[in-house]
Design a protein around this motif. Sequence first.
Motif, PDB file in Angstrom:
ATOM      1  N   THR A   1      33.055  -3.016 -51.775  1.00  0.00           N
ATOM      2  CA  THR A   1      32.585  -3.596 -50.676  1.00  0.00           C
ATOM      3  C   THR A   1      33.051  -3.385 -49.508  1.00  0.00           C
ATOM      4  O   THR A   1      32.732  -3.026 -48.398  1.00  0.00           O
ATOM      5  N   GLY A   2      34.483  -3.636 -49.493  1.00  0.00           N
ATOM      6  CA  GLY A   2      35.473  -3.292 -48.432  1.00  0.00           C
ATOM      7  C   GLY A   2      35.275  -1.846 -47.993  1.00  0.00           C
ATOM      8  O   GLY A   2      35.251  -1.532 -46.683  1.00  0.00           O
ATOM      9  N   ASP A   3      35.436  -0.823 -48.907  1.00  0.00           N
ATOM     10  CA  ASP A   3      35.213   0.382 -48.562  1.00  0.00           C
ATOM     11  C   ASP A   3      34.043   0.580 -47.675  1.00  0.00           C
ATOM     12  O   ASP A   3      33.814   1.657 -46.781  1.00  0.00           O
ATOM     13  N   ILE A   4      32.665   0.235 -48.203  1.00  0.00           N
ATOM     14  CA  ILE A   4      31.460   0.630 -47.272  1.00  0.00           C
ATOM     15  C   ILE A   4      31.435   0.026 -46.192  1.00  0.00           C
ATOM     16  O   ILE A   4      31.130   0.616 -45.147  1.00  0.00           O
ATOM     17  N   ILE A   5      32.152  -1.250 -46.038  1.00  0.00           N
ATOM     18  CA  ILE A   5      32.229  -2.032 -44.613  1.00  0.00           C
ATOM     19  C   ILE A   5      33.014  -1.272 -43.818  1.00  0.00           C
ATOM     20  O   ILE A   5      32.599  -1.030 -42.812  1.00  0.00           O
ATOM     21  N   VAL A   6      34.156  -0.795 -44.031  1.00  0.00           N
ATOM     22  CA  VAL A   6      35.153   0.048 -43.376  1.00  0.00           C
ATOM     23  C   VAL A   6      34.263   1.478 -42.877  1.00  0.00           C
ATOM     24  O   VAL A   6      34.226   1.479 -41.714  1.00  0.00           O
ATOM     25  N   ASN A   7      33.573   1.868 -43.644  1.00  0.00           N
ATOM     26  CA  ASN A   7      32.920   3.196 -43.239  1.00  0.00           C
ATOM     27  C   ASN A   7      31.860   2.861 -42.304  1.00  0.00           C
ATOM     28  O   ASN A   7      31.722   3.430 -41.153  1.00  0.00           O
ATOM     29  N   ILE A   8      31.122   1.726 -42.425  1.00  0.00           N
ATOM     30  CA  ILE A   8      30.058   1.577 -41.727  1.00  0.00           C
ATOM     31  C   ILE A   8      30.718   1.039 -40.307  1.00  0.00           C
ATOM     32  O   ILE A   8      30.149   1.543 -39.258  1.00  0.00           O
ATOM     33  N   THR A   9      31.539   0.226 -40.198  1.00  0.00           N
ATOM     34  CA  THR A   9      32.250  -0.195 -39.115  1.00  0.00           C
ATOM     35  C   THR A   9      32.869   0.824 -38.384  1.00  0.00           C
ATOM     36  O   THR A   9      32.768   0.890 -37.108  1.00  0.00           O
ATOM     37  N   LEU A  10      33.459   1.707 -39.136  1.00  0.00           N
ATOM     38  CA  LEU A  10      34.116   2.763 -38.307  1.00  0.00           C
ATOM     39  C   LEU A  10      33.037   3.803 -37.415  1.00  0.00           C
ATOM     40  O   LEU A  10      33.222   4.023 -36.475  1.00  0.00           O
ATOM     41  N   LEU A  11      31.976   4.125 -38.373  1.00  0.00           N
ATOM     42  CA  LEU A  11      30.922   4.767 -37.672  1.00  0.00           C
ATOM     43  C   LEU A  11      30.242   4.077 -36.489  1.00  0.00           C
ATOM     44  O   LEU A  11      29.911   4.929 -35.523  1.00  0.00           O
TER      45      LEU A  11
ATOM     46  N   ARG B   1      29.397   8.397 -49.141  1.00  0.00           N
ATOM     47  CA  ARG B   1      29.832   7.411 -49.871  1.00  0.00           C
ATOM     48  C   ARG B   1      28.363   6.545 -50.192  1.00  0.00           C
ATOM     49  O   ARG B   1      28.372   5.877 -51.611  1.00  0.00           O
ATOM     50  N   LEU B   2      27.613   6.500 -49.637  1.00  0.00           N
ATOM     51  CA  LEU B   2      26.174   5.792 -49.659  1.00  0.00           C
ATOM     52  C   LEU B   2      25.311   6.489 -50.382  1.00  0.00           C
ATOM     53  O   LEU B   2      24.565   5.897 -51.106  1.00  0.00           O
ATOM     54  N   SER B   3      25.186   7.984 -50.506  1.00  0.00           N
ATOM     55  CA  SER B   3      24.147   8.652 -51.104  1.00  0.00           C
ATOM     56  C   SER B   3      24.574   9.312 -52.277  1.00  0.00           C
ATOM     57  O   SER B   3      23.716   9.426 -53.150  1.00  0.00           O
ATOM     58  N   ASN B   4      25.994   9.505 -52.539  1.00  0.00           N
ATOM     59  CA  ASN B   4      26.251  10.036 -53.861  1.00  0.00           C
ATOM     60  C   ASN B   4      26.559   8.890 -54.811  1.00  0.00           C
ATOM     61  O   ASN B   4      27.495   8.050 -54.569  1.00  0.00           O
ATOM     62  N   PRO B   5      25.666   8.734 -55.931  1.00  0.00           N
ATOM     63  CA  PRO B   5      25.716   7.755 -56.936  1.00  0.00           C
ATOM     64  C   PRO B   5      27.105   7.267 -57.372  1.00  0.00           C
ATOM     65  O   PRO B   5      27.512   6.311 -57.888  1.00  0.00           O
ATOM     66  N   SER B   6      27.769   8.500 -57.769  1.00  0.00           N
ATOM     67  CA  SER B   6      28.995   8.689 -58.569  1.00  0.00           C
ATOM     68  C   SER B   6      29.980   7.918 -57.412  1.00  0.00           C
ATOM     69  O   SER B   6      31.084   7.163 -57.744  1.00  0.00           O
ATOM     70  N   VAL B   7      30.232   8.447 -56.333  1.00  0.00           N
ATOM     71  CA  VAL B   7      31.030   7.982 -55.079  1.00  0.00           C
ATOM     72  C   VAL B   7      30.788   6.394 -54.875  1.00  0.00           C
ATOM     73  O   VAL B   7      31.698   5.707 -54.739  1.00  0.00           O
ATOM     74  N   ARG B   8      29.494   6.166 -54.853  1.00  0.00           N
ATOM     75  CA  ARG B   8      28.962   4.706 -54.536  1.00  0.00           C
ATOM     76  C   ARG B   8      29.468   3.758 -55.559  1.00  0.00           C
ATOM     77  O   ARG B   8      29.954   2.845 -55.443  1.00  0.00           O
ATOM     78  N   ARG B   9      29.523   4.252 -56.717  1.00  0.00           N
ATOM     79  CA  ARG B   9      29.813   3.455 -57.872  1.00  0.00           C
ATOM     80  C   ARG B   9      31.277   3.198 -58.153  1.00  0.00           C
ATOM     81  O   ARG B   9      31.523   1.951 -58.350  1.00  0.00           O
TER      82      ARG B   9
ATOM     83  N   MET C   1      32.840  11.117 -39.385  1.00  0.00           N
ATOM     84  CA  MET C   1      32.784   9.867 -40.171  1.00  0.00           C
ATOM     85  C   MET C   1      31.244   9.802 -40.725  1.00  0.00           C
ATOM     86  O   MET C   1      30.931   8.989 -41.706  1.00  0.00           O
ATOM     87  N   PHE C   2      30.299  10.374 -40.313  1.00  0.00           N
ATOM     88  CA  PHE C   2      28.837  10.409 -40.675  1.00  0.00           C
ATOM     89  C   PHE C   2      28.919  11.010 -41.984  1.00  0.00           C
ATOM     90  O   PHE C   2      28.195  10.579 -42.850  1.00  0.00           O
ATOM     91  N   LEU C   3      29.425  12.359 -42.187  1.00  0.00           N
ATOM     92  CA  LEU C   3      29.646  12.848 -43.587  1.00  0.00           C
ATOM     93  C   LEU C   3      30.344  12.093 -44.509  1.00  0.00           C
ATOM     94  O   LEU C   3      29.755  11.852 -45.733  1.00  0.00           O
ATOM     95  N   LEU C   4      31.365  11.359 -44.049  1.00  0.00           N
ATOM     96  CA  LEU C   4      32.083  10.513 -45.210  1.00  0.00           C
ATOM     97  C   LEU C   4      31.113   9.357 -45.553  1.00  0.00           C
ATOM     98  O   LEU C   4      31.043   8.755 -46.643  1.00  0.00           O
ATOM     99  N   THR C   5      30.625   8.813 -44.457  1.00  0.00           N
ATOM    100  CA  THR C   5      29.617   7.490 -44.755  1.00  0.00           C
ATOM    101  C   THR C   5      28.608   7.807 -45.705  1.00  0.00           C
ATOM    102  O   THR C   5      27.907   7.317 -46.460  1.00  0.00           O
ATOM    103  N   PHE C   6      27.882   9.003 -45.081  1.00  0.00           N
ATOM    104  CA  PHE C   6      26.548   9.470 -45.949  1.00  0.00           C
ATOM    105  C   PHE C   6      27.001   9.687 -47.406  1.00  0.00           C
ATOM    106  O   PHE C   6      26.220   9.572 -48.207  1.00  0.00           O
TER     107      PHE C   6
ATOM    108  N   LYS D   1      33.125  19.048 -51.398  1.00  0.00           N
ATOM    109  CA  LYS D   1      32.575  19.941 -50.228  1.00  0.00           C
ATOM    110  C   LYS D   1      32.370  18.821 -49.035  1.00  0.00           C
ATOM    111  O   LYS D   1      32.994  19.037 -47.894  1.00  0.00           O
ATOM    112  N   GLN D   2      31.640  17.852 -49.249  1.00  0.00           N
ATOM    113  CA  GLN D   2      31.330  16.859 -47.938  1.00  0.00           C
ATOM    114  C   GLN D   2      32.619  16.164 -47.692  1.00  0.00           C
ATOM    115  O   GLN D   2      33.063  15.777 -46.474  1.00  0.00           O
ATOM    116  N   LEU D   3      33.579  15.824 -48.793  1.00  0.00           N
ATOM    117  CA  LEU D   3      34.776  15.122 -48.425  1.00  0.00           C
ATOM    118  C   LEU D   3      35.743  16.219 -47.611  1.00  0.00           C
ATOM    119  O   LEU D   3      36.276  15.558 -46.901  1.00  0.00           O
ATOM    120  N   MET D   4      35.805  17.233 -47.816  1.00  0.00           N
ATOM    121  CA  MET D   4      36.694  18.359 -47.418  1.00  0.00           C
ATOM    122  C   MET D   4      36.313  18.223 -45.984  1.00  0.00           C
ATOM    123  O   MET D   4      37.315  18.160 -45.027  1.00  0.00           O
TER     124      MET D   4
END
Length: 225
Positions: free
Chosen positions: A123-133, A111-119, A104-109, A44-47
Amino acid sequence: MWNEFLWVIVPYLVLASFIVGHIFRYRYDQFSVTAKSSEMLEKKQLMIGSLLFHVGIIFVIGGHFVGLVIPESWTAALGISEHMYHIFAVGIGSIFGVMTFVGMFLLTFRRLSNPSVRRISSTGDIIVNITLLLTVILGMASTVFGTQEIPGFDYRESISIWFRQLFLFRPDASLMIHVPVLFKLHILSAFIIFGLFPYTRLVHAWSVPLSYLRRRYIIYRKNPS
């Protein structure tokens, strides 16, 4: 020296990283030019986030292209006054800027809050999300608060000219001296994105399936058995 470093040396270092990185990625790691799907983990959040971000960023990039690449004299020749241009740019830009931010906020949130997605996130994915936001936030802050530092500031008389000069290999760093701080931070954060672009999942932007627009329809028939 600091001004020359930020607005002359750094842009060319970023450009070199952008070009060389893409060449290296294509020659030695081209099969990784994709974005790993996590749709099975959370949909849902991804879509919603992906739709808002991708639609918004297309128009945001288009607006930046017009503002940075097309000289003010060209739009004036078309009968577009500076006042009309800024009303259109701020009005339309704000709509798509908010769309990009929310996406971008939804996608970053996610990635960081969902344990399965974060797993499964690197590191590059997280840096990209935060930098874009961060870049989107700084861009919106520049539009809303940037001119309060220097009333009447017009980026088309400074940033745009400096940007075009980069591609003529004669940038004038003095044009950036009196640019508001928020604008400078927005530009520097954009440098980070372009510098990282070839080495992260951002390269999937080049794999847009445009061939789908001209391919024949695929006809599916029900198996009568």
